[in-house]
Design a protein around this motif. Structure first.
Motif, PDB file in Angstrom:
ATOM      1  N   LEU A  77       0.858  -1.189   0.000  1.00 12.17           N
ATOM      2  CA  LEU A  77       0.000   0.000   0.000  1.00 12.17           C
ATOM      3  C   LEU A  77       0.892   1.237   0.000  1.00 12.17           C
ATOM      4  CD1 LEU A  77      -3.020   0.700   0.034  1.00 12.17           C
ATOM      5  CD2 LEU A  77      -2.877   0.855   2.527  1.00 12.17           C
ATOM      6  N   LEU A  78       0.797   2.023  -1.065  1.00 14.50           N
ATOM      7  CA  LEU A  78       1.647   3.209  -1.225  1.00 14.50           C
ATOM      8  C   LEU A  78       0.959   4.399  -0.554  1.00 14.50           C
ATOM      9  CD1 LEU A  78       2.591   2.644  -4.982  1.00 14.50           C
ATOM     10  CD2 LEU A  78       3.697   1.732  -2.925  1.00 14.50           C
ATOM     11  N   CYS A  79       1.581   4.900   0.508  1.00 13.41           N
ATOM     12  CA  CYS A  79       0.948   5.926   1.351  1.00 13.41           C
ATOM     13  C   CYS A  79       1.702   7.252   1.315  1.00 13.41           C
ATOM     14  CB  CYS A  79       0.855   5.422   2.788  1.00 13.41           C
ATOM     15  SG  CYS A  79       0.026   3.829   2.981  1.00 13.41           S
ATOM     16  N   ILE A  85       4.369   8.415  -5.103  1.00 14.73           N
ATOM     17  CA  ILE A  85       3.690   7.170  -5.485  1.00 14.73           C
ATOM     18  C   ILE A  85       4.031   6.813  -6.927  1.00 14.73           C
ATOM     19  CG2 ILE A  85       1.415   6.173  -6.007  1.00 14.73           C
ATOM     20  CD1 ILE A  85       0.358   7.674  -3.518  1.00 14.73           C
ATOM     21  N   THR A  88       7.478   5.476  -7.146  1.00 15.15           N
ATOM     22  CA  THR A  88       7.577   4.139  -6.561  1.00 15.15           C
ATOM     23  C   THR A  88       7.011   3.081  -7.504  1.00 15.15           C
ATOM     24  OG1 THR A  88       7.365   5.121  -4.352  1.00 15.15           O
ATOM     25  CG2 THR A  88       7.017   2.740  -4.535  1.00 15.15           C
ATOM     26  N   SER A 109      -1.617  -1.262  -4.140  1.00 16.21           N
ATOM     27  CA  SER A 109      -2.616  -0.195  -4.146  1.00 16.21           C
ATOM     28  C   SER A 109      -1.986   1.067  -3.570  1.00 16.21           C
ATOM     29  CB  SER A 109      -3.859  -0.604  -3.345  1.00 16.21           C
ATOM     30  OG  SER A 109      -4.901   0.340  -3.538  1.00 16.21           O
ATOM     31  N   ASP A 110      -2.778   2.105  -3.416  1.00 18.47           N
ATOM     32  CA  ASP A 110      -2.257   3.381  -2.912  1.00 18.47           C
ATOM     33  C   ASP A 110      -3.382   4.103  -2.199  1.00 18.47           C
ATOM     34  OD1 ASP A 110      -3.027   6.088  -4.836  1.00 18.47           O
ATOM     35  OD2 ASP A 110      -3.610   4.100  -5.530  1.00 18.47           O
ATOM     36  N   GLY A 112      -3.541   7.666  -2.634  1.00 18.38           N
ATOM     37  CA  GLY A 112      -3.399   9.005  -3.198  1.00 18.38           C
ATOM     38  C   GLY A 112      -4.730   9.694  -3.444  1.00 18.38           C
ATOM     39  N   ILE A 118      -2.275   7.903 -11.421  1.00 14.37           N
ATOM     40  CA  ILE A 118      -1.730   6.794 -10.638  1.00 14.37           C
ATOM     41  C   ILE A 118      -2.187   5.455 -11.215  1.00 14.37           C
ATOM     42  CG2 ILE A 118      -1.860   5.645  -8.391  1.00 14.37           C
ATOM     43  CD1 ILE A 118      -1.797   8.410  -7.096  1.00 14.37           C
ATOM     44  N   GLY A 133      -6.035   0.984  -7.738  1.00 12.66           N
ATOM     45  CA  GLY A 133      -5.907   2.237  -7.003  1.00 12.66           C
ATOM     46  C   GLY A 133      -6.986   2.398  -5.944  1.00 12.66           C
ATOM     47  N   HIS A 135      -8.428   5.308  -2.525  1.00  9.84           N
ATOM     48  CA  HIS A 135      -8.314   6.609  -1.866  1.00  9.84           C
ATOM     49  C   HIS A 135      -9.290   6.680  -0.696  1.00  9.84           C
ATOM     50  CE1 HIS A 135      -9.398  11.165  -1.906  1.00  9.84           C
ATOM     51  NE2 HIS A 135      -8.483  10.910  -0.979  1.00  9.84           N
TER      52      HIS A 135
END
Length: 394
Positions: A77-79, A85, A88, A109-110, A112, A118, A133, A135
């Motif tokens: 998980l990209l935070c 992001i 990365t 996932s992220d 953002g 993304i 993705g 949010h």
């Protein structure tokens, strides 16, 4: 629900890349629930040290160690901020084992605040990565992991933006995490997400910043801005937001935000025209009996505004509306807040949200308290009425 998350994560390992408030809050919730999930933090050395001291993580890596921290994860998980992001995602696509079809699948996932750019970058990831993705609509003015809150996601919307045609089983671990954290998953195309956020989040930020930046010199030179009432203070509250995060949002959702700002400008032009059409009172003389002040156009704008505002709180449509709320009339004396909060805490009642309303000098305010269930709210009402507070259920 905790058991479901543990089951979904076969090896029990989540990598949280960018270990600030939101990542720390996920880790805190997992640790609080006693799950066997291994939490892998990826961040700067100083942040990793703080996360270890807080007991939030099991494994630590710096950002550049992507070959190591990306291995053997069920969920990454990209935070970090949006542009980080994107960098990365590019780095993940170039790890030495990227493209190896025999490697264990890994969901990426992220969190953002914009999604189209993304999700486009994530779609380019090779196997064993699969990108979806997301949010969460949660956060705080605090940014670091020291302020981690395991309840921060409770009742928040969490947008999930899978590529078109993706089977739900691909991103089931993410959905399980969202449910475990108490959030409400909303599956949404990325384009719809950015168009919606432009209106309900990104445009309001630009408008608030513009309003606060535009204080006229005729007020500033006399310090008259200090007389601002709650309306102006509320409208400019988010103007205190930091530029760093908003730079990334502006450059990745520019077109939709500009469209929203232009639509607001058109609305302002209509309001100005309606104001210009008014027949104003000359001095103290009222309008002649039976006269027409030509205010119909402005009245229609106000009515449309009433309806638009009410639509935000349609029962069953607003996630926050599922909280049970009460209002308490505070007593005008020192320690008024404590005298309300302390007996509720002693009763074991957990307050999920709090707002101090209608505060003026020398006038007691009204406290808005939110509870997770109607039963908790009813107990709070009984406690406070016993103490002779004026309490109303909302």
């Amino acid at each position: 629900m905790a058991e479901g998350l543990a089951t979904r994560l076969s090896s029990g390992r989540i990598a949280l890349v960018g270990f600030g408030l939101l990542a720390g809050s996920i880790a805190s919730a997992i640790k609080q629930a006693g799950l066997p999930t291994k939490i892998r933090a990826v961040s700067s050395p100083s942040t990793l040290k703080r996360a270890q001291d807080l007991g939030l993580v099991d494994e630590c890596f710096e950002y550049g160690q992507v070959e190591e921290w990306a291995k053997d994860c069920d969920l990454i998980l990209l935070c970090a901020p949006i542009l980080h992001i994107l960098k990365t995602l590019d780095a993940l696509g170039h790890v030495s084992w990227a493209g190896n079809e025999s490697a264990k699948p890994c969901l990426v996932s992220d969190i953002g605040s914009t999604k189209v750019q993304i999700c486009k970058a994530g779609a380019r990831l090779p196997r064993p990565f699969r990108f979806v993705g997301s949010h969460p609509m949660a956060g705080s003015e605090k940014r670091t992991c020291e302020f981690s809150d395991p309840a921060i996601y409770e009742n928040a919307y969490w947008f999930v933006c899978p590529p078109e045609g993706t089977d739900e089983s691909v991103y089931a671990p993410l959905l399980e995490l969202v449910r475990f954290l108490g959030a409400n998953a909303v599956v949404f195309p990325p384009e719809h997400h950015d168009r919606t956020m432009a209106w309900v989040s990104h445009m309001p930020q630009m408008l608030s910043s513009t309003l606060a930046a535009g204080l006229p010199e005729r007020l500033l030179k006399h310090n008259y801005q200090h007389y601002a009432g709650r309306a102006f203070r509320d409208m400019t509250r988010i103007a205190a937001s930091g530029w760093g995060m908003w730079h990334d949002i502006a450059v990745t959702n520019r077109d939709e935000t500009v469209l929203a700002l232009r639509e607001v400008r058109e609305g302002l032009d209509k309001t100005i025209e309606a104001m210009d059409s008014l027949d104003v009172v000359d001095g103290a003389m009222p309008l002649a009996e039976g006269g027409n002040d030509h205010s119909e156009s402005l009245a229609r704008i106000f009515k449309a505004g009433n309806d638009g505002r009410a639509s935000l709180f349609v029962p069953g449509r607003n996630a926050a509306a599922s909280f049970s709320e009460i209002t308490v009339q505070l007593k005008d004396k020192p320690g008024a807040l404590l005298s309300v909060m302390q007996p509720l805490a002693q009763e074991g009642l957990n307050i999920r949200d709090i707002e101090l309303m209608k505060v003026r000098e020398n006038v007691a305010g009204t406290l808005l308290l939110a509870f997770k269930t109607p039963e908790e709210a009813a107990r709070a009402v009984n406690v406070l009425r016993y103490l002779e507070y004026e309490v109303k259920e909302r």
